[in-house]
Design a protein around this motif. Structure first.
Motif: not given
Length: 330
Positions: A178-202
């Motif tokens: 899900q995450y490409a970087t986590i640096n405190g509150t500076n957070i970037t998501q990996t391109p192409g990732y979609v959380d399977p628990t939000e508005n969709t499912n597995f």
């Protein structure tokens, strides 16, 4: 008489005697050399076969570790958008493989699953977990509170011929975190990732379960550096004479158990050196996955053509232990 014997002994060996001695010595030396070379080749051949077996076991251990913590495992139907992963009206969805990176025709997805990982990933010091999240930063708060994230893991069979890799095929492992970087509150998501628990499912991923819209803003990267090799010397040419793969056991007569579905599905040229059989019971139940993996020692030192018939095979069945949205079976 004694004088004559002494004179003959003082004269030394004759040319014929020396030649005979050299011939006998040469025969002995060549024979011992041939035996020594054969022993070295045999030892090298056994070492190569042992290395192949060890690499095969290491690859299987990777698969077992992922499957044991999997929340959802896609069967062959789901990879094609049918079966459990079809639309509610029974029509086929766009195959999930269309939302995975395209690494080329000779790198084929075989086994896909969702696992739940702890944050930070791999205890990577580059990831600095947030401690003070502002109330409006929902992503930061979620990371701080849950410290877990779903990751899509896909195993590929790579049959490309490359000077870098000497085996017939190799096993590659892809992960979409899900995450490409986590640096405190500076957070970037990996391109192409979609959380399977939000508005969709597995099952429907990455489509919106209400509208059917694609939630993937960008396609995942198809950079091969994101596809590390787990093991080389996997058997990849399924047109050759090879051990007959084990068929998926059909348990459809027992509705409580369900049925094993092959992944990938049978086709005109199905890969029979690496495949799985997924127990399809619906997304609300834990599943079991049978895995078949076969090696090929071709390309290893001292391996002769006749040695290629020795193709180690490993099989295992893994019960997934994920609990998200699961219900106990009666």
């Amino acid at each position: 008489m004694k004088w004559r014997q002494w004179r003959r002994a003082a004269q030394g060996f004759t040319i014929i005697e020396i030649l005979i001695s050299l011939l006998i010595g040469s025969v002995i030396t060549v024979s011992l050399g041939a035996i020594l070379i054969d022993m070295i080749e045999t030892e090298s051949r056994e070492a190569s076969l042992n290395e192949v077996r060890q690499e095969l076991q290491s690859a299987m251990n990777f698969i077992i570790a992922d499957l044991s913590q999997a929340t959802f495992v896609y069967d062959g139907n789901c990879l094609q958008g049918s079966g459990l992963c079809a639309n509610s009206n029974g029509s086929a969805r766009t195959p999930i493989t269309s939302y995975l990176p395209n690494f080329g025709a000779n790198i084929r997805p075989i086994l896909a699953m969702w696992i739940l990982e702890h944050l930070p990933y791999d205890n990577n010091p580059a990831f600095v977990m947030p401690t003070n999240c502002p109330p409006e930063n929902a992503t930061c708060l979620r990371i701080q509170n849950s410290r877990r994230s779903y990751t899509l893991v896909v195993y590929y069979l790579d049959t490309n011929t490359s000077s870098e890799w000497q085996g017939a095929a190799r096993l590659r492992r892809y992960q979409l975190r899900q995450y490409a970087t986590i640096n405190g509150t500076n957070i970037t998501q990996t391109p192409g990732y979609v959380d399977p628990t939000e508005n969709t499912n597995f099952v429907a991923w990455p489509l919106n379960i209400n509208t059917g819209a694609n939630l993937q803003a960008t396609s995942p990267s198809n950079d091969l550096s994101n596809l590390p090799v787990v093991a080389d010397f996997i058997d990849g040419n399924w047109s050759e004479v090879a051990p007959t793969p084990i068929a998926c056991q059909d348990e459809v007569t027992n509705p409580r158990i369900g049925a094993y579905v092959r992944t990938p599905l049978e086709t005109t040229t199905p890969p029979n050196s690496f495949y799985g059989c997924v127990l399809s019971r619906g997304s609300n139940f834990n599943t079991a996955t049978f895995v078949y993996l076969r090696a090929n020692p071709r390309g290893k030192p001292a391996i002769r053509p006749q040695d290629e018939a020795v193709r180690p095979v490993l099989t295992t069945t893994v019960l997934s232990r994920g609990v998200h949205q699961k219900v106990p079976s009666n």
